[in-house]
Design a protein around this motif. Structure first.
Motif, short mmCIF file in Angstrom:
data_model
loop_
_atom_site.label_atom_id
_atom_site.label_comp_id
_atom_site.label_asym_id
_atom_site.label_seq_id
_atom_site.Cartn_x
_atom_site.Cartn_y
_atom_site.Cartn_z
N HIS A 22 -7.44 -2.92 -2.55
CA HIS A 22 -8.67 -2.67 -1.68
C HIS A 22 -8.42 -2.94 -0.28
O HIS A 22 -7.61 -3.76 0.17
N ASP A 23 -9.36 -2.60 0.48
CA ASP A 23 -9.24 -2.92 2.21
C ASP A 23 -8.89 -4.42 2.33
O ASP A 23 -8.33 -4.84 3.32
N ASP A 24 -9.81 -5.18 1.60
CA ASP A 24 -9.81 -6.63 1.69
C ASP A 24 -8.50 -7.35 1.18
O ASP A 24 -8.28 -8.54 1.22
N THR B 221 -5.00 -0.61 -7.52
CA THR B 221 -5.47 -0.22 -6.34
C THR B 221 -5.71 -1.43 -5.49
O THR B 221 -5.98 -2.59 -5.92
N ARG C 80 0.92 -1.14 -0.14
CA ARG C 80 -0.08 0.14 -0.07
C ARG C 80 0.91 1.29 -0.11
O ARG C 80 0.32 2.49 -0.21
N SER D 89 -7.48 -7.19 -2.05
CA SER D 89 -7.55 -7.60 -3.57
C SER D 89 -6.92 -6.39 -4.36
O SER D 89 -6.92 -5.29 -3.89
N THR D 90 -6.37 -7.03 -5.48
CA THR D 90 -5.57 -6.11 -6.40
C THR D 90 -6.27 -5.96 -7.58
O THR D 90 -6.79 -6.81 -8.03
N ALA D 91 -6.64 -4.67 -7.87
CA ALA D 91 -7.21 -4.26 -9.20
C ALA D 91 -6.41 -3.32 -9.99
O ALA D 91 -5.56 -2.40 -9.74
N GLY E 271 -9.51 -11.37 -7.52
CA GLY E 271 -8.95 -10.16 -6.67
C GLY E 271 -7.65 -10.19 -6.81
O GLY E 271 -6.81 -9.51 -5.95
N SER F 37 -0.88 -10.77 -5.29
CA SER F 37 -1.52 -9.69 -6.11
C SER F 37 -1.42 -9.93 -7.50
O SER F 37 -2.09 -9.70 -8.09
#
Lengths: 140, 140
Positions: free
Chosen positions: A131-133, A129, A77, A135-137, B44, B6
């Motif tokens: 995410h909080d959980d 990105t 992050r 996961s990678t986007a 994810g 990731s």
């Protein structure tokens, strides 16, 4: 075939050593010491540690040793977190193959190898990105 | 290090061929034909196709060719779907290394290799759960 991966299995030469490394990195599994496979729930998928010899036989491939053209990555992050994870890997008896540094694609990354030599890139990618959980986007 | 992956990068010798294979399997990416990396959003996480030579250099590893102790798996929602995916791979110029059959652990599985020889186990595991969103969880 849906666009997803269910399981990544890492072939290892010493299951207890490999398990101890990933546990030292902060991962937990429900495997007992007697189990011959260690499964980690990793977000929406599973990472397994298993005998490399048995994995080769099960995968119907010849194992000539060494790296085989697959590298995993862990996206952080923040850039500082890249250095933290590399230090964590070093302390856990992994090998830092490349120290954290700026990359040509505008991020910051380094690479460690686990005790069996499987490389992990550790990267902060400002274009993606997390995410909080976890996961990678694709996309900022 | 959080318990997640990731990105999985598959090193390939011919990016257009590798991309065509995964697209024939039903996957889609936003990459342009000129891009030298193809990213697929896979649940994810992300699966990338990239030059194996460049991936080796970036991962700071020697590439001796062949398989390197990592196998991916795709878990299906039924045993019949295992055979469907293997047929899909065969039709897409993949190689079926092991036909679908009952396994010693109470499931049903087979194995295909993509055009670069990366093996994928295709498995129905009645002891695991595939959620509607495709995420795979340990436990029935």
């Amino acid at each position: 075939m849906e666009q997803r991966v269910s399981l990544i299995t890492l072939g290892v030469s010493d299951l207890a050593r490999a398990r101890a490394f990933y546990e030292a990195m902060g991962w937990t599994s429900g495997a007992t010491p007697a189990d011959d496979v260690v499964f980690f729930q990793a977000g929406g998928m599973v990472v397994a540690l298993w005998s490399r010899e048995q994995l080769a036989a099960d995968s119907v491939v010849q194992d000539t040793g060494g790296w085989g053209g697959i590298t995993l990555a862990y996206n952080t992050r923040s850039p500082a977190e890249v250095d933290d994870v590399l230090e964590e890997a070093r302390a856990a008896d992994g090998t830092v193959l490349r120290e954290g540094a700026d990359t040509f694609w505008g991020g910051y990354s380094g690479v460690f190898a686990d005790p069996d030599g499987h490389p992990w890139e550790v990267a902060h990618n400002p274009h993606w990105t997390i995410h909080d959980d976890g996961s990678t986007a694709l996309g900022a």
